[in-house]
Scaffold this active site. Structure first.
Site, PDB file in Angstrom:
ATOM      1  N   LYS A 100       0.833  -1.204   0.000  1.00  0.00           N
ATOM      2  CA  LYS A 100       0.000   0.000   0.000  1.00  0.00           C
ATOM      3  C   LYS A 100       0.872   1.260   0.000  1.00  0.00           C
ATOM      4  O   LYS A 100       0.566   2.220  -0.703  1.00  0.00           O
ATOM      5  CB  LYS A 100      -0.954  -0.008   1.206  1.00  0.00           C
ATOM      6  CG  LYS A 100      -2.114  -0.989   0.997  1.00  0.00           C
ATOM      7  CD  LYS A 100      -3.033  -1.070   2.191  1.00  0.00           C
ATOM      8  CE  LYS A 100      -4.095  -2.140   1.967  1.00  0.00           C
ATOM      9  NZ  LYS A 100      -4.786  -2.532   3.191  1.00  0.00           N
ATOM     10  N   LYS A 137      -4.367  -8.401 -10.050  1.00  0.00           N
ATOM     11  CA  LYS A 137      -5.401  -8.788  -9.091  1.00  0.00           C
ATOM     12  C   LYS A 137      -6.541  -7.754  -9.125  1.00  0.00           C
ATOM     13  O   LYS A 137      -6.280  -6.555  -9.095  1.00  0.00           O
ATOM     14  CB  LYS A 137      -4.797  -8.829  -7.676  1.00  0.00           C
ATOM     15  CG  LYS A 137      -5.814  -9.181  -6.612  1.00  0.00           C
ATOM     16  CD  LYS A 137      -5.442  -8.631  -5.238  1.00  0.00           C
ATOM     17  CE  LYS A 137      -6.678  -8.591  -4.368  1.00  0.00           C
ATOM     18  NZ  LYS A 137      -6.806  -7.632  -3.360  1.00  0.00           N
ATOM     19  N   LYS A 173     -10.352  -2.996  -5.412  1.00  0.00           N
ATOM     20  CA  LYS A 173     -10.957  -1.658  -5.374  1.00  0.00           C
ATOM     21  C   LYS A 173      -9.890  -0.586  -5.491  1.00  0.00           C
ATOM     22  O   LYS A 173     -10.121   0.458  -6.068  1.00  0.00           O
ATOM     23  CB  LYS A 173     -11.720  -1.455  -4.065  1.00  0.00           C
ATOM     24  CG  LYS A 173     -12.866  -2.405  -3.879  1.00  0.00           C
ATOM     25  CD  LYS A 173     -13.546  -2.140  -2.532  1.00  0.00           C
ATOM     26  CE  LYS A 173     -14.078  -3.402  -1.912  1.00  0.00           C
ATOM     27  NZ  LYS A 173     -13.251  -3.898  -0.800  1.00  0.00           N
TER      28      LYS A 173
HETATM   29  P1  ADP Z   1     -10.122  -5.080  -2.232  1.00  0.00           P
HETATM   30  O1  ADP Z   1      -8.732  -5.607  -2.493  1.00  0.00           O
HETATM   31  O2  ADP Z   1     -10.880  -4.946  -3.478  1.00  0.00           O
HETATM   32  O3  ADP Z   1     -10.143  -3.822  -1.392  1.00  0.00           O
HETATM   33  P2  ADP Z   1     -10.910  -6.417   0.201  1.00  0.00           P
HETATM   34  O4  ADP Z   1      -9.536  -6.189   0.728  1.00  0.00           O
HETATM   35  O5  ADP Z   1     -12.022  -5.674   0.872  1.00  0.00           O
HETATM   36  O6  ADP Z   1     -10.895  -6.158  -1.379  1.00  0.00           O
HETATM   37  O7  ADP Z   1     -11.239  -7.966   0.239  1.00  0.00           O
HETATM   38  C1  ADP Z   1     -12.379  -8.587   0.782  1.00  0.00           C
HETATM   39  C2  ADP Z   1     -12.280 -10.068   0.548  1.00  0.00           C
HETATM   40  O8  ADP Z   1     -12.303 -10.354  -0.855  1.00  0.00           O
HETATM   41  C3  ADP Z   1     -10.979 -10.685   1.088  1.00  0.00           C
HETATM   42  O9  ADP Z   1     -11.227 -11.977   1.569  1.00  0.00           O
HETATM   43  C4  ADP Z   1     -10.098 -10.730  -0.120  1.00  0.00           C
HETATM   44  O10 ADP Z   1      -9.102 -11.734  -0.014  1.00  0.00           O
HETATM   45  C5  ADP Z   1     -11.114 -11.076  -1.204  1.00  0.00           C
HETATM   46  N1  ADP Z   1     -10.648 -10.582  -2.488  1.00  0.00           N
HETATM   47  C6  ADP Z   1     -10.437  -9.293  -2.843  1.00  0.00           C
HETATM   48  N2  ADP Z   1     -10.001  -9.200  -4.108  1.00  0.00           N
HETATM   49  C7  ADP Z   1      -9.914 -10.490  -4.558  1.00  0.00           C
HETATM   50  C8  ADP Z   1      -9.514 -11.062  -5.815  1.00  0.00           C
HETATM   51  N3  ADP Z   1      -9.151 -10.310  -6.827  1.00  0.00           N
HETATM   52  N4  ADP Z   1      -9.554 -12.413  -5.918  1.00  0.00           N
HETATM   53  C9  ADP Z   1      -9.953 -13.199  -4.891  1.00  0.00           C
HETATM   54  N5  ADP Z   1     -10.340 -12.715  -3.693  1.00  0.00           N
HETATM   55  C10 ADP Z   1     -10.320 -11.371  -3.535  1.00  0.00           C
END
Ligand code: ADP
Ligand code: TRP
Length: 335
Positions: A122, A201, A204
């Site tokens: 980050k 990946k 958001k």
């Molecule tokens: P982001 O990276 O979009 O902010 P979060 O950190 O809120 O998402 O993740 C919420 C859940 O969704 C977690 O369990 C995370 O591992 C899963 N997750 C987020 N992005 C992915 C992805 N691209 N593939 C698989 N799982 C994901």
């Protein structure tokens, strides 16, 4: 029921996971975590929450945080989270987790925290780090340990946070006696890393997502923007690419093999595959869309569900927090 390797126990397995309200929820969230949690609620003791304290590490606009928190709860409920079969709440409504974070911080070495790759990523992406961002894994450990969690379904990006949580719990138990359950991650090979439209990946924070409840016109633009290579129609296509991987998530075994065959044969046009994918996504989410519209027009119901969830969650949190305080010598009444 999923297995924790402790089947002899009579207690149902406690499954817990959280999601940040940091933007529109997307297909990575859906396949990596949300749909699996919704499935697990049938046979397990499911705890699921919207982690708004975590989102504070990167969001400072209060209206945005409030709106995202409410919308994330609506999306989860629309997709099938059942408040009667689960404990579903907003993290900040059970502030006991902030106290446990402080307690855990005193048995956590800086060395462990400094190894956090998500913190480093980050910062490398340009986020100005604050103490909240640095302590993020500690708050997540508190989230998990406060509820006696057995299993944590997450995507691959959370693997290290789970390892840190286990280290912290083991250290606590070793120092103060057995208070915390040692949790196991539940990461599914096929869905652990859903790629975004650019092949990185889906996240958001990378602006490469396909949101679950995007409006239909935007969905078309979004899918058409999936990056493909310049292989000609008369050549076989590479299956290790985001269009194939994302489409496969919506297919059963047989359909996936058929798509693989089409990729291996000549004559496949990416534009056709994209149009099919748009239709798949529309039909997959259309029943949930209706439910979501209904929920959005009944905000009082949502608030009531979340309030009930927070009460249930607080009941469990109080027990574990009491035990941790007792073990550490904070309850001095019985000296
Ligand atoms: P982001 O990276 O979009 O902010 P979060 O950190 O809120 O998402 O993740 C919420 C859940 O969704 C977690 O369990 C995370 O591992 C899963 N997750 C987020 N992005 C992915 C992805 N691209 N593939 C698989 N799982 C994901
Ligand atoms: N850090 C997780 C993520 O970004 C969200 C999260 C917070 C979480 N607390 C949790 C996930 C507890 C599982 C369990 O995806």
């Amino acid at each position: 029921m999923i297995s924790s390797g402790r089947e002899t126990k009579k207690k149902p397995i406690r499954v817990l996971s959280g999601i940040q309200p940091s933007g529109q929820l997307h297909l990575g969230n859906y396949f990596g975590m949300m749909s699996r949690m919704i499935h697990y609620q049938r046979e397990n003791d499911l705890f699921c929450f919207i982690v708004n304290y975590h989102a504070l590490t990167t969001i400072q606009e209060k209206d945005r945080l409030k709106r995202n928190t409410f919308n994330a709860a609506v999306d989860f409920l629309a997709l099938g989270m059942d408040p009667d079969k689960s404990t579903f709440w907003v993290q900040g409504d059970v502030p006991q987790v902030a106290e446990l974070t402080w307690l855990l911080s005193n048995i956590t070495s800086l060395g462990l925290m400094d190894r956090s790759t998500s913190y480093k990523d980050k910062v490398a992406k340009g986020i100005t780090p604050n103490m909240g961002l640095y302590s993020y894994p500690l708050l997540m450990a508190a989230d998990i340990l406060l509820f006696g969690t057995d299993i944590v379904p997450v995507g691959k990006d959370q693997k290290q946070h789970l390892e840190m949580t286990r280290d912290i719990a083991l250290r606590f138990n070793h120092t103060y006696g057995n208070v915390f359950v040692i949790p196991e991650p539940d990461i599914e090979e096929e869905t652990m890393l859903v790629p975004g439209v650019d092949g990185q990946k889906m996240s958001k924070s990378y602006g490469n997502t396909i949101p679950i409840f995007i409006d239909e016109h935007e969905l078309e633009k979004n899918i058409m923007s999936i990056v493909t290579d310049s292989t000609s129609v008369n050549e076989p296509k590479d299956k290790d690419t985001q269009l194939f991987i994302i489409y496969s998530l919506f297919l059963d075994e047989k359909e996936r093999l058929e798509l693989a065959d089409r990729y291996d044969s000549l004559g496949l046009r990416y534009g056709d595959v994209k149009r099919e994918l748009i239709e798949r996504i529309k039909s997959h989410f259309s029943p949930y869309r209706e439910k979501r519209n209904y929920l959005l027009s009944h905000p009082d119901d949502i608030h009531q569900i979340l309030e009930m969830g927070a009460k249930k969650a607080a009941g469990v949190a109080d027990q574990y927090l009491h035990q941790a305080r007792e073990a550490m010598g904070l309850n001095y009444g019985n000296v």
